[in-house]
Write a protein that holds these residues in place. Sequence first.
Motif, PDB file in Angstrom:
ATOM      1  N   UNK A 141       0.845  -1.193   0.000  1.00 49.88           N
ATOM      2  CA  UNK A 141       0.000   0.000   0.000  1.00 49.88           C
ATOM      3  C   UNK A 141       0.885   1.250   0.000  1.00 49.88           C
ATOM      4  N   UNK A 142       0.446   2.246  -0.778  1.00 44.79           N
ATOM      5  CA  UNK A 142       1.126   3.536  -0.799  1.00 44.79           C
ATOM      6  C   UNK A 142       0.090   4.648  -0.652  1.00 44.79           C
ATOM      7  N   UNK A 143       0.527   5.727  -0.034  1.00 44.48           N
ATOM      8  CA  UNK A 143      -0.372   6.856   0.164  1.00 44.48           C
ATOM      9  C   UNK A 143      -0.574   7.614  -1.145  1.00 44.48           C
ATOM     10  N   UNK A 191       1.771  10.343  -2.821  1.00 44.65           N
ATOM     11  CA  UNK A 191       2.349  11.212  -1.791  1.00 44.65           C
ATOM     12  C   UNK A 191       2.989  10.382  -0.686  1.00 44.65           C
ATOM     13  N   UNK A 192       3.329   9.121  -1.009  1.00 46.66           N
ATOM     14  CA  UNK A 192       3.882   8.246   0.020  1.00 46.66           C
ATOM     15  C   UNK A 192       5.186   8.815   0.566  1.00 46.66           C
ATOM     16  N   UNK A 193       6.075   9.258  -0.334  1.00 46.19           N
ATOM     17  CA  UNK A 193       7.329   9.837   0.128  1.00 46.19           C
ATOM     18  C   UNK A 193       7.057  11.109   0.920  1.00 46.19           C
ATOM     19  N   UNK A 238       4.402  11.738   2.716  1.00 48.89           N
ATOM     20  CA  UNK A 238       3.898  11.351   4.032  1.00 48.89           C
ATOM     21  C   UNK A 238       5.047  10.977   4.962  1.00 48.89           C
ATOM     22  N   UNK A 239       6.002  10.199   4.412  1.00 48.21           N
ATOM     23  CA  UNK A 239       7.155   9.818   5.233  1.00 48.21           C
ATOM     24  C   UNK A 239       7.960  11.063   5.606  1.00 48.21           C
ATOM     25  N   UNK A 240       8.099  11.973   4.617  1.00 48.96           N
ATOM     26  CA  UNK A 240       8.852  13.199   4.892  1.00 48.96           C
ATOM     27  C   UNK A 240       8.143  14.051   5.939  1.00 48.96           C
ATOM     28  N   UNK A 241       6.816  14.087   5.898  1.00 46.49           N
ATOM     29  CA  UNK A 241       6.068  14.846   6.898  1.00 46.49           C
ATOM     30  C   UNK A 241       6.340  14.309   8.296  1.00 46.49           C
ATOM     31  N   UNK A 242       6.364  12.987   8.416  1.00 47.55           N
ATOM     32  CA  UNK A 242       6.647  12.388   9.723  1.00 47.55           C
ATOM     33  C   UNK A 242       8.054  12.753  10.183  1.00 47.55           C
ATOM     34  N   UNK A 243       9.008  12.715   9.234  1.00 47.19           N
ATOM     35  CA  UNK A 243      10.373  13.073   9.594  1.00 47.19           C
ATOM     36  C   UNK A 243      10.472  14.546   9.966  1.00 47.19           C
TER      37      UNK A 243
END
Length: 818
Positions: A402-404, A429-431, A433-438
């Motif tokens: 699954x990817x966002x 926007x999966x990357x 989303x990960x960047x937002x968390x970071x």
Amino acid sequence: MGNSLAAEPLLALAVTVTSEQRVDSVLQSIVQGLASQPGVALARIWLLPSADLPRVCHAGSDPSDDLCLVASAGTPMNSPGEDWCFLQGHFARMSFNVGKVGQVAASRRPILVEDAAQNDWVVRPEWAKREEIRSFAGHPLIFRDKLLGVIAVFSRQPFGQQEFTWLGLFANQAALAIANARAEEALQSSERNLAAIINTIPTTAWTTRPDGYCDFLNQVWLDYAGMAAEQAQGWGWAEGIHPEDRKRLVEEWESCLASGTSVDTEARIRRFDGSYRWFLIRANPLRDESGNILKWYGTCIDIEDRKRAEEALRRSEERARLMVDSIDGQIMTATPKGEVEFVNQQVLDYFGKSLEELKDWRTNNAIHPEDFPRALALWAHSVETGDPYQFDERLRRADGAYRWFRVRGRCLHDAHGHVVRWYVLLTDIDEGKRAEAQVEQAYLRLAEAQRLSKTGSFITDLVSDDHNWSEETFRIFELDPATKITVQRIRDLIEPEDLPSFDTMIAHAMTGADVDFVFRILTSRGAVKHIRGMARVIEQIAGRPLFIGALQDVTESKVAEEALNRARSELAHVARITTLNALTASIAHEINQPLASLITNASICLRRLNANPPNVEGARETAMRTIRDGNRASDVITRLRALYSKKEFTPEPLDLNEATQEVIALSLSDLQRNSVILKSEFADGLPLVTGDRIQLQQVILNLVRNASDAMGSVDDRPRELVIRTEQEGGDRVRLSVKDAGLGFTGEVADKLFQAFYTTKNDGMGIGLHVSQSIIEAHHGRLWATANDGPGTTFSFAIPCRPEGSEDIQTRSDRTGAA
């Protein structure tokens, strides 16, 4: 009676007037024909304006529906000079029921006056008597039960009933002739108007006979094709059709002629310049009551631009499809009910499913189970209301991962506002989303780091006075995070003594330059805090700079630094006193011996010269010893100066901007303590120089401290100190230190670089002298100039491209003995 009106002449006149086609001609034929009959003196016709009269009838200004005199003919007998054809004057208009003519019109019945002498109807009895008028006959002109006007005949011979009746029959024919002529003129006018319209409308028009023979083409068609009407009529028009379209068009035309169906086709028609353009050709048949075709009417509409647009659209759609399948994005379309109808290749590749399988997205587990209920509810709402759709959801890839995705949909409406299609864009926007968390984790760590280091950050637009502060910045200033920050709000917290430097910094920043700043604030609880920071331009928005910066609460270090500075000042004071004492002792020790010997030898020389006789030879020898002792004392002083002003010289390539910045870093606290505003203007791409870094920095430090001290008593203007570097000529580098102090007078200028000369109350007068020695050792020069305004500028220039480090000589070989 036999010489009065007769039937045959009136019948012949009726035939004549009936053959006329113009109303004016009919009217003139009637009155002139009647006036030529035996015994007739005058014949006149009055018509109603509502009967579409000749222009002469409309000359009057009376808008009422009076009778208007339109035709008159007769021959005066006893009234020379009168023109009985004249249509103006007293009888040009006649009202209903006025006179016999008005009575005829009002009653719509004829009137006969057989004996004018026995009747009081005569308006101008003297005229009737003079012209010997005996009878009057007036008949209404009626056509299809509509009154057109009145015809009147004045006769010099008496009228009887027979003549009256014949005149009535003629009046009926005259009314018919007038009506027919009027209809003919109307028809001709209509035809002229129609022809003008057809030739004026901005499209080609044509007509043909039932068999297809072209009998008319309007001027637009002829002008376009560059053909004469004789060339194009019949089947000549076919020569203007493109050879590739001609056979097909003729066959279609013949088929429509045979079947009677309308023509609707397209073909290329040649223009007068030889080029061809596409036309839409349409024609319809005109039928009679029995359905027989009477004529064909057609038009040719230029559709070349539409054709080109259609071709451009086709190519555009083809390119769009290729583009949609080639772009790195996923696109879908759906029906108004939300059913998938199209997906691009990227969608098929991602899901690994066919279009038919994707149409059933509600049941094929394409959406993550945790996101599916919300996604389904939002999509149903958008389909029902037409509102845009947007939702971040996880979609399953072909490999099961699954990817966002950010799924956005908008609908297209028709002219009536009905939804005709949905367009959906799926953005990975999966990357992100990960960047937002970071980023969120990084922000938390940054906030903690700011709290621990007492460092706050900010983004500022000074022109619009818009400020975005971090939590730590609010904590440092002890302000509520909800406070609206403005430059004035900050100024309210700054210590009054620091406001000039703060305002200067803001003004400098408004020009778009990077700035550093130091100031003190007084918090709401009365605490004094020392703030240090910097701001750098990150971008220009509509011509104004946007800054990002950081500031730090350095109160604790500032307190410690001030304590250290006090201790350092005391130590420097002690060191200066010790150095002075050591210098004094050294001078006394080194110079006392040669001075004592000098005095002794001088005494001996004097005694020998005073002897009788004088001992000249002995005095000469003693004088030589005196000279020797004087030279010895001079050498001692020279060695002491060399020992004081020189040390081992270590040349090396160095960046003068960098060396100056190091001096500024060492001097910054002293400058700030003295409320000095420091500005640095360093030249970009400054060439390297060769020299001793420590010695050059000693010179710069001395010039900076002198400039700061020179502004110690300045209170009426900013204490501004400018350090500037620049290239001088092609082979030298210049550094200037400009202050806003009291400056110097002309008589002082020559003494500035002399040893032990000072303008300070506590100065030793050796700083500038030593600095000049160092610069000269670098093959340069040091000088001072008075500013145009207040203050002084000290500058030195040294070579930037020496032939080698050996070109800069040390003086160690000349001071070694010392």
